[in-house]
Design a protein around this motif. Structure first.
Motif, mmCIF file in Angstrom:
data_model
loop_
_atom_site.group_PDB
_atom_site.id
_atom_site.type_symbol
_atom_site.label_atom_id
_atom_site.label_comp_id
_atom_site.label_asym_id
_atom_site.label_seq_id
_atom_site.Cartn_x
_atom_site.Cartn_y
_atom_site.Cartn_z
ATOM 1 N N GLY A 27 57.094 -64.236 97.197
ATOM 2 C CA GLY A 27 56.783 -62.939 97.572
ATOM 3 C C GLY A 27 57.327 -61.289 97.667
ATOM 4 N N TYR A 28 58.323 -61.603 96.222
ATOM 5 C CA TYR A 28 58.168 -60.118 96.371
ATOM 6 C C TYR A 28 57.806 -59.344 95.192
ATOM 7 C CZ TYR A 28 61.550 -56.517 94.835
ATOM 8 O OH TYR A 28 62.377 -55.536 94.225
ATOM 9 N N ALA A 29 57.317 -58.048 95.367
ATOM 10 C CA ALA A 29 56.403 -57.417 94.498
ATOM 11 C C ALA A 29 57.226 -56.207 94.178
ATOM 12 C CB ALA A 29 55.391 -56.698 94.712
ATOM 13 N N LYS A 30 57.470 -55.079 92.683
ATOM 14 C CA LYS A 30 58.520 -54.395 92.277
ATOM 15 C C LYS A 30 57.769 -53.070 93.394
ATOM 16 C CE LYS A 30 57.638 -53.728 88.212
ATOM 17 N NZ LYS A 30 57.600 -53.927 86.247
ATOM 18 N N PRO A 31 59.310 -52.632 93.191
ATOM 19 C CA PRO A 31 58.541 -51.283 93.934
ATOM 20 C C PRO A 31 57.448 -49.751 93.961
ATOM 21 C CG PRO A 31 61.159 -51.678 93.996
ATOM 22 C CD PRO A 31 60.012 -52.475 92.465
ATOM 23 N N HIS A 32 56.739 -49.244 94.711
ATOM 24 C CA HIS A 32 56.044 -48.427 93.869
ATOM 25 C C HIS A 32 56.261 -47.507 92.709
ATOM 26 C CE1 HIS A 32 52.029 -47.061 93.684
ATOM 27 N NE2 HIS A 32 52.597 -45.661 93.525
ATOM 28 N N GLY A 33 55.921 -48.081 91.341
ATOM 29 C CA GLY A 33 55.897 -46.701 90.194
ATOM 30 C C GLY A 33 56.911 -47.066 90.199
ATOM 31 N N CYS A 34 57.883 -48.668 89.838
ATOM 32 C CA CYS A 34 58.678 -49.040 89.111
ATOM 33 C C CYS A 34 57.939 -49.115 87.869
ATOM 34 C CB CYS A 34 59.535 -50.097 89.705
ATOM 35 S SG CYS A 34 60.753 -50.390 88.965
ATOM 36 N N VAL A 35 59.080 -48.651 86.705
ATOM 37 C CA VAL A 35 57.965 -49.299 85.146
ATOM 38 C C VAL A 35 59.099 -50.494 84.842
ATOM 39 C CG1 VAL A 35 56.632 -47.117 84.969
ATOM 40 C CG2 VAL A 35 58.886 -47.354 84.169
ATOM 41 N N GLU A 36 60.313 -49.974 85.336
ATOM 42 C CA GLU A 36 61.015 -51.041 84.395
ATOM 43 C C GLU A 36 61.020 -52.777 84.725
ATOM 44 O OE1 GLU A 36 64.383 -50.191 82.895
ATOM 45 O OE2 GLU A 36 63.114 -48.818 83.170
ATOM 46 N N PRO A 37 60.682 -53.381 83.689
ATOM 47 C CA PRO A 37 60.829 -54.962 84.005
ATOM 48 C C PRO A 37 61.479 -55.486 84.593
ATOM 49 C CG PRO A 37 62.400 -54.176 82.116
ATOM 50 C CD PRO A 37 62.173 -53.392 82.261
ATOM 51 N N GLU A 38 61.426 -57.049 85.340
ATOM 52 C CA GLU A 38 61.250 -57.192 86.075
ATOM 53 C C GLU A 38 63.503 -58.059 86.477
ATOM 54 O OE1 GLU A 38 57.195 -57.525 87.566
ATOM 55 O OE2 GLU A 38 58.521 -57.005 85.580
ATOM 56 N N ASP A 39 63.682 -58.387 85.034
ATOM 57 C CA ASP A 39 64.759 -58.588 84.576
ATOM 58 C C ASP A 39 65.965 -57.361 84.907
ATOM 59 O OD1 ASP A 39 64.289 -58.060 82.332
ATOM 60 O OD2 ASP A 39 64.905 -60.047 81.262
ATOM 61 N N CYS A 40 65.334 -56.359 85.237
ATOM 62 C CA CYS A 40 66.777 -55.216 84.282
ATOM 63 C C CYS A 40 67.661 -54.934 85.897
ATOM 64 C CB CYS A 40 65.947 -54.194 84.589
ATOM 65 S SG CYS A 40 65.396 -53.296 86.404
ATOM 66 N N LEU A 41 68.497 -54.622 85.395
ATOM 67 C CA LEU A 41 69.976 -54.410 86.794
ATOM 68 C C LEU A 41 69.481 -53.934 88.386
ATOM 69 C CD1 LEU A 41 72.776 -55.283 86.048
ATOM 70 C CD2 LEU A 41 72.866 -52.414 86.179
#
Length: 195
Positions: free
Chosen positions: A121-135
């Motif tokens: 149930g985790y979603a990237k922060p709003h506005g984040c364009v980095e891929p999910e496997d970034c640091l």
């Protein structure tokens, strides 16, 4: 569950690696320097202390800069060079890039991390364009797991973070000419060893 000091340090490095520094985050870093991360491990403590010194020196250079806005722009450019891969030969701190022999994005780890994020149930922060496997996003997801499922957090760290982050963090520590991201990398190295 790690101490609040440990979690605060981990949240700081996650945010530092997720996107450029702004005034609000700079105040988080300054507060961190008042009560830096303390490790029981001598090796991790050495890394954490080195990181704090580098951050202090970088922020001190900003304070002494004739034009702080220009210094901030230089820090933003440094972030883009190191984390967004915009400079020729720059590093791209993504698990897929470190995992694949051809150093390309969106490989097996990317899809595994995406699946795990959805499962938990985790979603990237709003506005984040980095891929999910970034640091930065892997750190943020790890913190999300720590708050909900310690076993899942340990499993994610062992299967993903421990496999590539030590090398990526060492590269950042060795290549950052300002010292700001090198300091963050040193602190992240300490946390990675302790968590």
């Amino acid at each position: 569950m790690p101490s609040e000091n440990t979690l605060a340090a981990a949240r700081m490095v996650a945010r530092a690696f997720e996107r450029e520094t702004d005034e609000g985050f700079r105040s988080v870093v300054e507060a961190y320097l008042d009560t830096p991360y303390q490790s029981e491990s001598e090796e991790a403590q050495t890394l954490a202390a080195r990181g704090a010194r580098k951050l202090q020196a970088a922020l001190g250079a900003r304070e002494q800069a004739a034009d702080q806005a220009e210094w901030d722009d230089y820090l933003d450019a440094s972030y883009a060079d190191m984390f967004l891969g915009v400079a020729p030969g720059s590093m791209v701190p993504q698990e897929s890039v470190y995992y694949s022999a051809d150093k390309v994005t969106h490989q097996k780890p990317f899809f595994e991390v995406c699946d795990l994020m959805a499962e938990h149930g985790y979603a990237k922060p709003h506005g984040c364009v980095e891929p999910e496997d970034c640091l930065g996003l892997e750190w943020l997801f790890y913190l999300h797991l720590l708050e909900r499922d310690a076993d899942a957090a340990a499993s994610f760290k062992a299967a993903h973070m421990d496999n590539w982050m030590p090398q990526a963090l060492q590269t950042i520590a060795e290549t950052d000419d300002i010292g700001y991201y090198a300091g963050m990398a040193n602190i992240a190295q300490a946390l990675l060893a302790d968590l």
